[in-house]
Enzyme design. Structure first.
Site, PDB file in Angstrom:
ATOM      1  CD  GLU A 100      -6.843 -25.802  -8.927  1.00  0.00           C
ATOM      2  OE1 GLU A 100      -7.593 -25.071  -8.253  1.00  0.00           O
ATOM      3  OE2 GLU A 100      -6.679 -25.678 -10.157  1.00  0.00           O
ATOM      4  CG  ASP A 125       1.278 -23.123 -10.611  1.00  0.00           C
ATOM      5  OD1 ASP A 125       2.444 -23.018 -11.038  1.00  0.00           O
ATOM      6  OD2 ASP A 125       0.350 -23.568 -11.303  1.00  0.00           O
ATOM      7  CG  ASP A 175       3.314 -28.500 -16.940  1.00  0.00           C
ATOM      8  OD1 ASP A 175       3.179 -27.564 -17.742  1.00  0.00           O
ATOM      9  OD2 ASP A 175       3.384 -28.336 -15.709  1.00  0.00           O
ATOM     10  CE  LYS A 179      10.299 -32.609 -27.677  1.00  0.00           C
ATOM     11  NZ  LYS A 179      11.138 -31.447 -27.458  1.00  0.00           N
ATOM     12  CG  ASP A 211      -5.383 -30.560 -23.409  1.00  0.00           C
ATOM     13  OD1 ASP A 211      -4.597 -30.795 -22.448  1.00  0.00           O
ATOM     14  OD2 ASP A 211      -5.087 -29.792 -24.349  1.00  0.00           O
ATOM     15  CB  THR A 248      -8.689 -24.676 -16.727  1.00  0.00           C
ATOM     16  OG1 THR A 248      -8.028 -25.429 -17.747  1.00  0.00           O
ATOM     17  CG2 THR A 248      -9.393 -25.606 -15.747  1.00  0.00           C
ATOM     18  NE  ARG A 249      -5.257 -17.714 -18.546  1.00  0.00           N
ATOM     19  CZ  ARG A 249      -4.863 -16.453 -18.660  1.00  0.00           C
ATOM     20  NH1 ARG A 249      -3.789 -16.158 -19.368  1.00  0.00           N
ATOM     21  NH2 ARG A 249      -5.530 -15.488 -18.077  1.00  0.00           N
ATOM     22  CG  PHE A 250      -2.898 -24.816 -19.686  1.00  0.00           C
ATOM     23  CD1 PHE A 250      -2.643 -23.736 -18.867  1.00  0.00           C
ATOM     24  CD2 PHE A 250      -1.853 -25.328 -20.443  1.00  0.00           C
ATOM     25  CE1 PHE A 250      -1.384 -23.165 -18.784  1.00  0.00           C
ATOM     26  CE2 PHE A 250      -0.587 -24.770 -20.375  1.00  0.00           C
ATOM     27  CZ  PHE A 250      -0.354 -23.693 -19.546  1.00  0.00           C
ATOM     28  CD  GLU A 251     -11.721 -27.804 -19.888  1.00  0.00           C
ATOM     29  OE1 GLU A 251     -11.750 -27.084 -18.867  1.00  0.00           O
ATOM     30  OE2 GLU A 251     -12.521 -28.727 -20.091  1.00  0.00           O
TER      31      GLU A 251
HETATM   32  C1  LIG Z   1      -0.411 -26.824 -17.988  1.00  0.00           C
HETATM   33  S1  LIG Z   1      -0.571 -25.776 -16.599  1.00  0.00           S
HETATM   34  C2  LIG Z   1      -2.311 -25.864 -16.205  1.00  0.00           C
HETATM   35  C3  LIG Z   1      -2.779 -24.718 -15.372  1.00  0.00           C
HETATM   36  C4  LIG Z   1      -4.277 -24.714 -15.020  1.00  0.00           C
HETATM   37  N1  LIG Z   1      -4.631 -25.860 -14.199  1.00  0.00           N
HETATM   38  C5  LIG Z   1      -5.131 -24.670 -16.245  1.00  0.00           C
HETATM   39  O1  LIG Z   1      -5.755 -25.701 -16.573  1.00  0.00           O
HETATM   40  O2  LIG Z   1      -5.187 -23.619 -16.894  1.00  0.00           O
HETATM   41  C6  LIG Z   1       0.159 -26.758 -15.324  1.00  0.00           C
HETATM   42  C7  LIG Z   1       0.537 -25.954 -14.109  1.00  0.00           C
HETATM   43  O3  LIG Z   1       1.014 -26.845 -13.106  1.00  0.00           O
HETATM   44  C8  LIG Z   1       2.092 -26.235 -12.436  1.00  0.00           C
HETATM   45  N2  LIG Z   1       2.874 -27.312 -11.805  1.00  0.00           N
HETATM   46  C9  LIG Z   1       3.393 -28.399 -12.418  1.00  0.00           C
HETATM   47  N3  LIG Z   1       4.018 -29.185 -11.535  1.00  0.00           N
HETATM   48  C10 LIG Z   1       3.898 -28.587 -10.321  1.00  0.00           C
HETATM   49  C11 LIG Z   1       4.357 -28.917  -9.021  1.00  0.00           C
HETATM   50  N4  LIG Z   1       5.060 -30.025  -8.790  1.00  0.00           N
HETATM   51  N5  LIG Z   1       4.073 -28.078  -8.012  1.00  0.00           N
HETATM   52  C12 LIG Z   1       3.362 -26.952  -8.243  1.00  0.00           C
HETATM   53  N6  LIG Z   1       2.893 -26.586  -9.459  1.00  0.00           N
HETATM   54  C13 LIG Z   1       3.163 -27.390 -10.487  1.00  0.00           C
HETATM   55  C14 LIG Z   1       2.804 -25.457 -13.520  1.00  0.00           C
HETATM   56  O4  LIG Z   1       3.585 -24.401 -13.001  1.00  0.00           O
HETATM   57  C15 LIG Z   1       1.634 -24.935 -14.344  1.00  0.00           C
HETATM   58  O5  LIG Z   1       1.203 -23.663 -13.904  1.00  0.00           O
END
Ligand SMILES: C[S@@+](CC[C@H](N)C(=O)[O-])C[C@H]1O[C@@H](n2cnc3c(N)ncnc32)[C@H](O)[C@@H]1O
Length: 274
Positions: A100, A125, A175, A179, A211, A248-251
């Site tokens: 994941e 992460d 993420d 932009k 989303d 998920t939290r972001f969702e």
């Molecule tokens: C928008 S958050 C979503 C977190 C979680 N999946 C949720 O839905 O609540 C995206 C996460 O991906 C991690 N992330 C992005 N690119 C990554 C990478 N190349 N390697 C490890 N983590 C990464 C970021 O640090 C962040 O915690």
């Protein structure tokens, strides 16, 4: 190879050193963000390149720091790019392993691990508080099938995972980089999929969710066009949200804003001649 996988632009996170405090008191000359550049005696994981994550100020709570201190030596993995991991050794069993990428605070990861104890989850992460949170959850929930990796998933995939070693890949709410000038930072793009495909066993499922509708359309387009993947949906479109994926939290934050969530389920096709 593309800039996304290799170009010298941005640093990888600093590794955790087992036994050393994770509370970040900045030393003289140390950068503002713990994920920022530091002198790196270990070498290649410190390369500078385009990255798909944002540097974040990492405020680690006492509970998260405690979990990192106690559990990192047994359940943590620093992405140093220096060796190929033996996943059977890492988990102490021969169960299927799902990677994941970007678990955030790890609540959904822990729930999925609890619901399916016969599948191991390697959760990666760069976010230190999230790592501590997930380790704490795994401890409190008695989970033995979660390992937490600190660093950039690209380096983990490229340098530390063997070909055909993964039984699945999950990328939930990456993420979105809305932009246009940041689109190159989006994780799901052809070069990433080509790398991921080499680490996935034939038949392994890639599960993405987002989303951000323009990103969902991009995911559908690049996954559908990629020769190593096929859509599990007969109509070639998005999948219905599977019951096994928790909110998920972001969702939740996206749904509060009225965003539409899309899931994608693609299968790694059998190997072609490479
Ligand atoms: C928008 S958050 C979503 C977190 C979680 N999946 C949720 O839905 O609540 C995206 C996460 O991906 C991690 N992330 C992005 N690119 C990554 C990478 N190349 N390697 C490890 N983590 C990464 C970021 O640090 C962040 O915690």
């Amino acid at each position: 190879m593309s800039d996304f996988l290799n170009a010298p632009e941005a640093p990888s996170p600093t590794p955790h050193t087992p036994g050393v405090s994770v509370r970040h008191t900045r030393a003289k000359g140390e950068p503002r963000f713990p994920d920022g550049p530091r002198a790196d005696p270990a070498g290649s994981h410190f390369e500078r390149r385009i990255r798909s994550f944002q540097p974040r100020r990492s405020r680690v709570t006492a509970g998260q720091a405690d979990a990192l201190q106690r559990l990192w030596p047994a359940w943590g993995l620093d992405i140093d790019g220096q060796r190929v991991i033996d996943l059977g050794e890492l988990f102490g069993n021969d169960s299927p392993v799902v990677l994941e990428i970007g678990f955030g605070m790890g609540e959904a990861t822990a729930r999925m691990a609890a619901a399916d104890p016969d599948t191991d989850i390697l959760a990666v992460d760069v976010h230190t508080p999230g790592q501590g949170n997930l380790l704490g959850l795994a401890d409190r929930m008695g989970l033995s099938n979660v390992r937490v990796a600190n660093g950039d998933a690209i380096i983990l995939l490229r340098e530390m995972l063997a070909p055909d070693s993964l039984d699945g890949l999950r990328v939930y709410f990456p993420d979105p980089w809305p932009k246009k000038r940041h689109h190159k930072r989006r994780l799901i793009q052809p070069e990433f999929l080509t790398l991921a495909a080499t680490r996935l066993k034939p038949g392994a499922v890639v599960h993405c969710a987002t989303d951000w509708e323009p990103y969902a359309e991009q995911m559908l387009q690049v996954l559908s066009a990629h020769p190593d993947f096929e859509n599990t949906q007969a109509d070639g479109g998005f999948a219905a949200r599977p019951a096994f994926r928790p909110l998920t939290r972001f969702e939740g934050q996206g749904l509060d804003k009225g965003h539409v969530v899309n899931d994608l389920l693609f299968r790694r096709v059998p190997h072609r001649d490479r």
